[in-house]
Design a protein around this motif. Structure first.
Motif, PDB file in Angstrom:
ATOM      1  N   ASP A   7      68.594   2.922  25.208  1.00  0.00           N
ATOM      2  CA  ASP A   7      69.810   2.724  26.099  1.00  0.00           C
ATOM      3  C   ASP A   7      70.618   3.793  25.610  1.00  0.00           C
ATOM      4  O   ASP A   7      71.650   3.621  24.667  1.00  0.00           O
ATOM      5  N   GLU A   9      74.357   4.859  26.652  1.00  0.00           N
ATOM      6  CA  GLU A   9      75.705   4.471  27.192  1.00  0.00           C
ATOM      7  C   GLU A   9      76.816   4.767  26.395  1.00  0.00           C
ATOM      8  O   GLU A   9      78.156   4.580  26.991  1.00  0.00           O
ATOM      9  N   HIS A  75      70.171   2.031  33.611  1.00  0.00           N
ATOM     10  CA  HIS A  75      70.729   0.898  32.701  1.00  0.00           C
ATOM     11  C   HIS A  75      72.086   0.578  33.372  1.00  0.00           C
ATOM     12  O   HIS A  75      73.119   0.374  32.836  1.00  0.00           O
ATOM     13  N   HIS A  79      77.646  -0.427  32.843  1.00  0.00           N
ATOM     14  CA  HIS A  79      77.503  -1.320  31.808  1.00  0.00           C
ATOM     15  C   HIS A  79      78.136  -2.906  32.128  1.00  0.00           C
ATOM     16  O   HIS A  79      78.473  -3.484  31.055  1.00  0.00           O
ATOM     17  N   PRO A 115      72.016  -4.241  31.351  1.00  0.00           N
ATOM     18  CA  PRO A 115      72.860  -4.345  30.239  1.00  0.00           C
ATOM     19  C   PRO A 115      72.818  -5.726  29.490  1.00  0.00           C
ATOM     20  O   PRO A 115      72.751  -6.787  29.997  1.00  0.00           O
ATOM     21  N   HIS A 215      69.819   1.849  20.434  1.00  0.00           N
ATOM     22  CA  HIS A 215      71.025   2.287  21.061  1.00  0.00           C
ATOM     23  C   HIS A 215      71.379   3.680  20.008  1.00  0.00           C
ATOM     24  O   HIS A 215      71.123   3.352  18.675  1.00  0.00           O
TER      25      HIS A 215
HETATM   26 ZN   LIG Z   1      73.398  -1.374  26.864  1.00  0.00          ZN
END
Ligand SMILES: [Zn+2]
Length: 292
Positions: A7, A9, A75, A79, A115, A215
């Motif tokens: 993911d 972000e 994604h 978020h 998210p 992540h």
């Molecule tokens: Zn996320």
């Protein structure tokens, strides 16, 4: 079938909540480069679920990933958790995200992860909205209770077809294991850092299906102190009591030392494919249809 997903972000979260410190951006860039190198070395293609805002504000990040042949998934745009959105807001958010990502990566975006896995009993309508926006594959369901939501009544940990209001969507839920009388994830986030390497590896090698989720933030060591109350409340949309902030701190810092090497070793030791590839390998006509 083991699926490798990330993911993406951090760059946007840093910009929005911490003022966009250049040393943080450089750190994220460095980790992304290390991940992409590891994937190249092991001939692995993964799915990267990216925020639309990363495509808008940091297009190089998306381009770098896509140029290496990985799948770009969505994604969300900013978020925001789906549990905090109306159907109309999700429609707009997904629309903005998918168009921004497609413009930059040159691929059609068909895979989605919400998210914080924020699709559950109370917002099943999200499935319909995502399908309307061209999403074919979803990987947002955490089929047990968790801190922020989860979909505890979801009946399987395997890929299946979801049917909602006559709309069908291919679902790849998070895989769980029963431990200490609890259903727990093991293949991503803080859970991956918490369990010993041998446990995760054995579990993945013995399972017919494993869905990982990493992540860059999971892999960083020394992530800083306890969040301020204001930042916590803005981000998590719940009271920033000292207890809540401490729990979050411990969870996000647990086992970060050596986490990158642990993940790298897993990529070397197990075979992984992207979500798009996994979906092609499944005979969808013969998978369970789950009416939600
Ligand atoms: Zn996320």
């Amino acid at each position: 079938m083991n699926i490798l997903t990330f993911d993406i972000e951090e760059w946007y979260i840093e910009k929005k909540f911490s003022g966009g410190r250049s040393e943080k951006y450089q750190e994220f860039d460095r980790y992304l480069k290390l991940i992409l190198e590891k994937l190249e070395q092991t001939n692995t293609v993964a799915t990267f679920f990216c925020l639309g805002k990363i495509a808008t504000d940091f297009p190089e990040v998306i381009k770098t990933i896509a140029e290496k042949g990985h799948e770009i998934g969505c994604h969300s745009n900013e978020h925001l958790w789906l549990t905090k959105m109306t159907p109309q807001e999700l429609f707009q958010d997904t629309h903005d995200a998918v168009s921004a990502l497609e413009d930059v990566c040159g691929q059609k975006v068909i895979s989605y992860r919400a998210p914080a896995f924020s699709i559950g009993e109370n917002n099943k309508w999200a499935i319909e909205v995502l399908a309307q926006e061209g999403i074919e594959i979803d990987a947002s369901i955490f089929p047990a209770k968790r801190d922020f939501g989860g979909f505890a009544s979801f009946p399987t940990y395997s890929p299946s077809t979801i049917s909602y209001n006559g709309i069908l969507l291919k679902e790849f839920p998070i895989c769980l294991t029963n431990l200490f009388g609890k259903e727990l994830a093991y293949s991503g986030g803080g859970y991956f850092r918490f369990f010993p390497y041998w446990f995760v590896k054995n579990k993945i090698n013995k399972s017919k299906y494993a869905m990982t989720y990493f992540h860059i933030g999971d892999l960083l060591h020394n992530k800083g102190g306890v969040m301020s109350r204001a930042k916590y409340e803005e981000y998590f949309k719940e009271p920033g009591t000292f207890k809540n902030r401490m729990i979050r701190y411990v969870k996000s810092n647990l086992g970060t030392k050596g986490a990158f090497n642990k993940m790298s070793k897993l990529i070397e030791d197990c075979e992984f494919i992207s979500l798009r590839e996994a979906s092609k390998n499944i005979d969808w006509n013969n998978t369970k249809i789950i009416n939600i």
